[in-house]
Every structure is written in C-alpha cells, then in structure tokens.
Design an enzyme around this catalytic site. Structure first.
Site, PDB file in Angstrom:
ATOM      1  CB  SER A  99      16.948  14.450  14.099  1.00  0.00           C
ATOM      2  OG  SER A  99      16.859  13.331  14.256  1.00  0.00           O
ATOM      3  CG  ASP A 114       8.922  14.167  14.388  1.00  0.00           C
ATOM      4  OD1 ASP A 114       9.583  12.703  13.659  1.00  0.00           O
ATOM      5  OD2 ASP A 114      10.253  14.277  14.758  1.00  0.00           O
ATOM      6  CG  HIS A 117      12.261  13.804  11.993  1.00  0.00           C
ATOM      7  ND1 HIS A 117      12.248  13.858  13.770  1.00  0.00           N
ATOM      8  CD2 HIS A 117      13.390  13.899  11.260  1.00  0.00           C
ATOM      9  CE1 HIS A 117      13.795  14.063  13.700  1.00  0.00           C
ATOM     10  NE2 HIS A 117      13.890  13.503  13.481  1.00  0.00           N
TER      11      HIS A 117
END
Length: 439
Positions: A157, A358, A418
C-alpha cells in the site's frame, strides 16, 4: 546525504532483547534508533529459522506497512508474514522460513515509533527516506553479519510509495559507500505509486465486476475526474479530500464494497460513522482502520509490550498513527512513478505485485502507470506473455501469473485483495522465494 554522514555521530544506542517465540526456536532482536532530534524509530528483526540453512545463506527482507501510520511490527508481523499470528500461534506461511525479516514502524510516530513533539513528524516521502537511511546505517553497523546478505525491501500500500523513495536513497548511499549492505531489490505490493491512476480505474473495474450499474459508473467517474482536476491544478490537499469523497460515492453505489477486497462489504455502522464525522475521519478509517483493529491493539499494548520491555511508558502502540496520517496528508496524492523509473534506469531490481480482488489500489490502475514508464525495457516487457504459477495450497490450481524482463517483474496474485499475505499466504511465500531467486 549530510544526514547519512552524520548518522554515525548520533547516539543511537540499540536497545535489544532476545526470545524464542515459536516452537523449534527463533532468534530475534529489536530496538530504537534516534533518526532525528525528538524522532525515535522502532525496529524488530526475526532471524530466519529455516532448519536446513543458516540465516546468512538466506536474504534479509525489510517489510514496510501502509497508511501512512500502519505498523509493520504490528499488522505486517502478526496479521501477515511474521512467525506468529495475532493469537500467538505459529503461522505456516511465515516468511521467516525463507528469509530473515526486519519490521520497521515507519514513519516515526507509527506503531511503537514515536516523536517527542508534533513538529518532528515527517511530512513527505523525502523525510521518510532520510530517516530510514539513518536507521539502516545504524542497523547494518550494529548487525555486521547482514552486510553481505542480499537485502530486499518488500512493501504494501502506501508502504510501496515510501519504499520507492527509500530504495533510491539506499541505492545512492550504497554506491557512495555510506551504507554497507548488499541491496538486491524492492517489491511494491498493491502500492500507492500513482494515486490518480488508481482512482480513475475504480469505476471501470467495479463496472466490469458487476458492482456498479450505468448510473453508478457515471457518478464514480465524475467524482474521480474532480480528483484529476485538483491534481492538475497542483492542489494536492484538495485532491486528498476529493479522493475521500470518491470513496464515499463508491460506497453509496455498491452498498458498501470493501476497498480491500471486493468480495466483502464494509459494516454498515462504519459507513454511518464516516458520514457523520466527515472526510478526515473517512480517510483515517479506510487507510488506518484495518491496520489497528481492537484485538491487535490489545495484543500490542499488552503481551507484546510486556515482552519487549523497552517501550517508553508514555508511548502507546498506534497512539500517534492519526497524527502521522494528518502530517503526511499533503503528500498523500503525489505520484512517485518517476522514482520507479529512476530505480529501473539505475539497474535496481523492481517487482510490482498486486491482488486480483483489491480495489483501493486495483490492478488496472497499477498496469496503467506501468505502461507509461520511460524504462527502456518496457516495449519488450509488454510483448511478453505471462507465466502461470501453481498455488502451493491447491494442487494444479493457478495461484498467480507473472512476467519478468531484465530488472523488472510484475506478479498478478489471484484470489487476493489488498493484504495479499493475509488472503493468500502460501502464494505470497512462493512469490517471495521467486523474487529472491530461491529454488
């Protein structure tokens, strides 16, 4: 680089402890480094415990969490790749099988890292990278056994955005002899490299997966275009606010799709809390909320804190996370694609990996910025066919696809959102071995 030259003059006493956290043993150490005046960064190292190889025969991997403000020593460790899960049970897919793993609570103020004043918080990735150079200088000096071990940076991320800047600074520092280590590459997982590409792809991605109708697609695209306009005007603070608004539009049109895995939904009460408290609360909930669950917080502020013994009494794990996020807010929407290009041009090994499910950093958005790289090898890379990788947990089932050419690789991880190691632990471990060139 003056920060690096003066790093050794800092009083960076390494406060460490040793333990055997899992059956079969497992050497570990941890400590603080004063990266700036009033800024103290916490690190936690697990030596590889592969029964057939000494730790010096395996790579060292540094893991960087997202947010900004998410704790690698907490979430990355106990929820994703560390030797124990949050219930302190051994994890079968821990990365410590294949590498020594260094978790760092980064930027300062994250997790157990802390600052003595709000003014000492980082405000951009340049400061984040500078701070990390001080920590790595101290780490490799204090742990000389790792100086000749291949060193990789893996990230997730917003951690990928920070990892890009850190990797470029590290490459330059190694070239100049300021840090002694064998830097082998960086891996960017579901990474916030080009925020605008991510936002612009949300509508088409959700529409293609039957999570938006025509009206919803129109509304999400309109909100995304407002973000684009703000960024074109150079108003990144406004772009951050409009980005949060776009997420709200997505939630309203999808009945609360979870930005971290499109096959699930956000709880209705969480969405109502956002609507009531405004965009800043929305930003922090979506970016930090999944990384600071109540159970994890109880673990880190209870048994783990007691085990470590060196956490100052005034410091609460995650206590400054919101401050970290707010401090970095003006930098949040700025892209770092140019840094990735510089890494590739410098010959640094770069891997991009992304989860199929994601949304917040969906694969479509990642592919968009990759296709605009100035890297000389891109035309040849783009013409390649991808190769299937079997999922170790499912005999004969495809777990991922990948392409690699020269010093760039891309992994498409199937059935993962994610947080890839949480969703597909076996496949994430297999990817680690492939990236670090292990048989």
């Amino acid at each position: 680089m003056e920060v690096l030259k003066s790093a050794l003059l800092l009083c960076f006493a390494v406060l460490a402890g040793w333990a055997a956290p899992a059956p079969g043993g497992g050497r570990e150490s941890w400590g603080y480094v004063d990266v700036r005046d009033r800024a103290h960064m916490f690190w936690w190292l697990y030596y590889s415990n592969n029964p057939s190889k000494n730790f010096t025969q395996l790579p060292l991997v540094m893991w960087l969490q997202g947010g900004p403000g998410g704790s690698g020593c907490g979430f990355g460790n106990f929820e994703e790749i560390g030797p124990l899960d949050r219930d302190l049970r051994p994890r079968n897919t821990t990365w410590v099988q294949a590498a020594s793993v260094l978790f760092v609570d980064n930027p300062v103020g994250t997790g157990y890292s802390y600052t003595d004043s709000e003014g000492a918080l980082a405000r951009d990735v340049a400061t984040v990278a500078s701070d990390m150079m001080v920590l790595l200088t101290a780490f490799f000096k204090a742990q000389p056994e790792f100086q000749s071990v291949p060193f990789y940076i893996f990230s997730e991320s917003y951690g990928g955005k920070m990892a890009s800047a850190i990797s470029l600074s590290l490459h330059e520092a190694v070239q100049k002899g300021l840090i002694k280590c064998r830097f082998a590459g960086v891996a960017l997982g579901d990474s916030w490299i080009s925020p605008l590409d991510s936002v612009l792809s949300w509508g088409p991605y959700l529409y293609s997966t039957s999570l938006l109708d025509d009206r919803g697609l129109e509304e999400v695209n309109a909100a995304a275009m407002a973000v684009k306009q703000a960024m074109e005007q150079g108003d990144f603070q406004k772009a951050t606010e409009l980005w949060s608004n776009t997420e709200t539009v997505v939630e309203q049109n999808t009945n609360g799709v979870n930005f971290y895995n499109i096959l699930t939904q956000d709880p209705d009460e969480a969405r109502k809390a956002v609507a009531k408290n405004g965009y800043r609360v929305s930003l922090q909930r979506r970016c930090l909320g999944p990384l600071h669950g109540q159970t994890l917080s109880q673990l880190m502020n209870g048994p783990i804190r007691d085990k470590l013994k060196i956490i100052p009494s005034r410091v609460t794990w995650g206590g400054q996370a919101s401050d970290v996020f707010v401090s970095m807010e003006g930098d949040f929407m700025k892209p770092v694609v140019d840094i990735v290009d510089q890494l590739l041009a410098a010959g640094v090994n770069v891997t991009v990996y992304n989860g199929q499910l994601d949304l917040i950093v969906d694969t479509m958005g990642q592919e968009a910025w990759v296709k605009r790289l100035k890297w000389a090898g891109l035309p040849a890379f783009s013409k390649m066919r991808w190769t299937a990788v079997d999922d170790p947990a499912s005999h004969g089932q495809t777990g991922a696809f990948y392409k690699t050419y020269q010093n760039f690789a891309f992994y498409w991880i199937l059935k993962a959102g994610h947080m890839i190691p949480s969703d597909q632990g076996g496949m994430a471990l297999e990817m680690l071995k492939m990236v670090t060139q292990q048989e």
